[in-house]
Design an enzyme around this catalytic site. Structure first.
Site, PDB file in Angstrom:
ATOM      1  N   ASP A  12      43.605  49.421  43.191  1.00  0.00           N
ATOM      2  CA  ASP A  12      44.681  49.994  44.416  1.00  0.00           C
ATOM      3  C   ASP A  12      45.852  49.133  44.610  1.00  0.00           C
ATOM      4  OD1 ASP A  12      42.643  52.152  45.057  1.00  0.00           O
ATOM      5  OD2 ASP A  12      41.415  50.693  46.215  1.00  0.00           O
ATOM      6  N   GLY A  39      41.801  56.255  42.208  1.00  0.00           N
ATOM      7  CA  GLY A  39      42.523  57.332  42.902  1.00  0.00           C
ATOM      8  C   GLY A  39      44.036  56.774  42.904  1.00  0.00           C
TER       9      GLY A  39
HETATM   10  P1  IMO Z   1      41.886  52.559  41.284  1.00  0.00           P
HETATM   11  O1  IMO Z   1      42.049  52.968  39.885  1.00  0.00           O
HETATM   12  C1  IMO Z   1      39.334  50.199  44.168  1.00  0.00           C
HETATM   13  C2  IMO Z   1      35.143  49.912  43.268  1.00  0.00           C
HETATM   14  C3  IMO Z   1      34.246  50.529  44.186  1.00  0.00           C
HETATM   15  C4  IMO Z   1      33.088  49.834  44.189  1.00  0.00           C
HETATM   16  C5  IMO Z   1      33.143  49.247  42.757  1.00  0.00           C
HETATM   17  C6  IMO Z   1      32.197  50.121  41.829  1.00  0.00           C
HETATM   18  O2  IMO Z   1      42.094  53.616  42.427  1.00  0.00           O
HETATM   19  O3  IMO Z   1      42.321  51.191  41.515  1.00  0.00           O
HETATM   20  P2  IMO Z   1      32.327  52.546  40.759  1.00  0.00           P
HETATM   21  O4  IMO Z   1      32.099  53.650  41.367  1.00  0.00           O
HETATM   22  O5  IMO Z   1      33.192  52.178  40.026  1.00  0.00           O
HETATM   23  O6  IMO Z   1      30.753  52.229  40.212  1.00  0.00           O
HETATM   24  O7  IMO Z   1      32.309  51.401  42.123  1.00  0.00           O
HETATM   25  O8  IMO Z   1      34.331  49.621  42.315  1.00  0.00           O
HETATM   26  N1  IMO Z   1      36.181  50.749  42.872  1.00  0.00           N
HETATM   27  C7  IMO Z   1      37.458  50.772  43.165  1.00  0.00           C
HETATM   28  N2  IMO Z   1      38.064  50.294  44.138  1.00  0.00           N
HETATM   29  N3  IMO Z   1      40.081  51.266  43.335  1.00  0.00           N
HETATM   30  C8  IMO Z   1      39.585  51.850  42.379  1.00  0.00           C
HETATM   31  O9  IMO Z   1      40.260  52.674  41.525  1.00  0.00           O
HETATM   32  C9  IMO Z   1      38.147  51.674  42.192  1.00  0.00           C
HETATM   33  N4  IMO Z   1      37.180  52.506  41.299  1.00  0.00           N
HETATM   34  C10 IMO Z   1      36.066  51.624  41.677  1.00  0.00           C
HETATM   35  O10 IMO Z   1      34.780  50.674  45.447  1.00  0.00           O
HETATM   36  O11 IMO Z   1      32.964  48.600  44.908  1.00  0.00           O
HETATM   37 MG    MG Z   2      43.169  53.580  43.956  1.00  0.00          MG
END
Ligand code: IMO
Ligand code: MG
Length: 423
Positions: A12, A39
């Protein structure tokens, strides 16, 4: 020029916006890992787009997007995303989207298992519940189903039957759940195969040929360095290699063809889900930053945890990703603060740590050592030139450069596409 953009914290960081801007000047944008747990938010003319599987560059007409083999694809989620874009007037034709046949497919049992495993754990990870971990687990266990299998009824039948034989037993005996019915899943996924078929190709060949023809590729990282399966705050991580090193395995483009890596860094730190976070705010500041920065997960809507900038995290990320440029995102969120802190070390049991430690106990219990800088108390969003930034804002950025040993090249000071300073 082939460039990788990665997140340097816990995801993020604003990768979607940076990719949206950089992809205007590149021919192809490729995802190499993760799935619809990502996301990526992009705001254009007050319209908000959130991408989960499609590279954000799909907004630019005439640009090609690639979903590389390292990505896990939930076909249902992907088709919904394509449909929603069509509803907003953006047509995703087969000329503009290429999906690797080698991508592993997220199955219904992966999504269910993701949730069930969480309920069994003492320390929950706080996953996005999209089935990402179980899908990658099957890939490594060698029982996964790939996109190419969806185009081959005989293969799909064999693999699905094999999987359900084992999985149904686990679901029944371990979780007390009903069986998954072969017929339903088989028909559903055959239909997905038909719908995705026009997009499927050997993306490794496609990308390498394009590069040989002097086309430029932008590799879009999902998640962040500290969610990386190897280098993140294990076990509170995602199940793929989100670092630059993941590009080669996740696309089939060799390291010799990658020219540059840019780190996307939030001007402070956030984290969604569980796990250690040394610089997390313990005060009302969390609410202030969360409101101002709209810090809610783009995938799950969960409130993000917020904290001060942690230079140990980002310096480590700079090293292992070979970063040569920084993009500092959301600097404007700090506009109203009188004082801003930067973590320059951790302290644990009398010991000072200047580099990010490996020991989970240290990471979890360490107290951050802070340096305090004066805030700028001026709105930044309208500024477009580095020299026009308030002195204190420049001092903050230049201190980050010193600590991270990399130059800041991009500064985002608002959510719209135009709110960016190129230095
Ligand atoms: P972007 O690309 C923030 C976090 C989840 C959880 C951990 C494992 O938008 O930066 P998962 O579903 O991947 O097995 O969850 O990773 N997580 C993210 N946190 N941004 C994301 O993607 C994330 N994708 C997974 O919250 O702590
Ligand atoms: Mg995100």
């Amino acid at each position: 020029m082939n460039i990788v953009v990665i997140g340097s914290q816990w995801g993020d960081e604003g990768k979607g916006k940076l990719i949206d801007i950089l992809s205007q000047n590149t021919d192809i944008t490729a995802r190499y890992q993760g799935g619809n747990n990502a996301g990526h938010t992009v705001i254009v003319d007050d319209k908000q787009y959130i991408f989960h599987l499609l590279p954000s560059a799909i907004l630019h007409e005439g640009k090609v997007c690639v979903i590389g083999n390292g990505v896990v694809v939930d076909p249902k989620a992907l088709l919904v995303e394509i449909e929603e874009l069509a509803g907003k007037g953006i047509k995703v034709s087969a000329e503009r989207l290429r999906i690797s046949g080698l991508c592993h497919v997220v199955m219904p049992y992966h999504r269910i298992l993701d949730g069930l495993r969480e309920t069994k754990r003492k320390n929950k990870i706080g996953t996005t519940g999209r089935g990402i971990g179980p899908c990658y687990a099957d890939k490594v266990t060698r029982c996964g189903i790939r996109v190419i299998d969806l185009l081959n009824p005989k293969m799909l039948k064999e693999k699905l039957a094999d999987n359900l034989r084992e999985k149904n037993e686990i679901f029944r005996k371990v979780y007390g759940r009903n069986d998954f019915r072969f017929r339903n899943i088989y028909q559903e996924y055959l239909a997905y195969g038909k719908a995705l078929a026009p997009y499927v190709c050997d993306t490794a060949i496609y990308l390498n040929e394009a590069i040989d023809q002097k086309k430029s590729v932008l590799f879009e990282g999902a998640q962040g360095t500290f969610l990386d399966i190897d280098f993140g705050t294990y076990p509170f991580v995602t199940s793929s290699n989100s670092i630059v090193g993941g590009v080669c395995a996740g696309t089939g483009v060799p390291p010799t063809k990658i020219d540059k890596a840019i780190a996307c860094v939030k001007a402070y730190t956030t984290r969604v889900g569980e796990g250690p976070f040394p610089t997390e705010f313990s005060t009302h500041l969390e609410d202030v930053i969360r409101q101002k920065g709209k810090e809610y997960g783009a995938t799950t809507g969960r409130p993000r945890r917020c904290g001060w900038f942690d230079s140990l995290l980002v310096r480590y990320s700079v090293i292992i990703n070979g970063i040569s440029e920084l993009a500092i995102m959301k600097l404007d969120v700090l506009d109203e603060l009188k004082e801003i802190k930067i973590c320059t070390a951790y302290k644990h049991k009398g010991k000072i740590y200047k580099t990010f430690p490996m020991d989970f106990e240290v990471i979890s219990e360490a107290k951050p050592v802070y340096e305090t800088m004066p805030g700028w108390c001026t709105p930044l969003t309208a500024i477009r030139k580095y020299g026009d930034l308030p002195k204190n804002a420049r001092a903050y950025l230049e201190r980050l450069e010193e600590l991270l040993k990399v130059k800041v090249k991009y500064i985002s000071i608002g959510s719209s596409r135009s709110a960016i300073i190129f230095r």
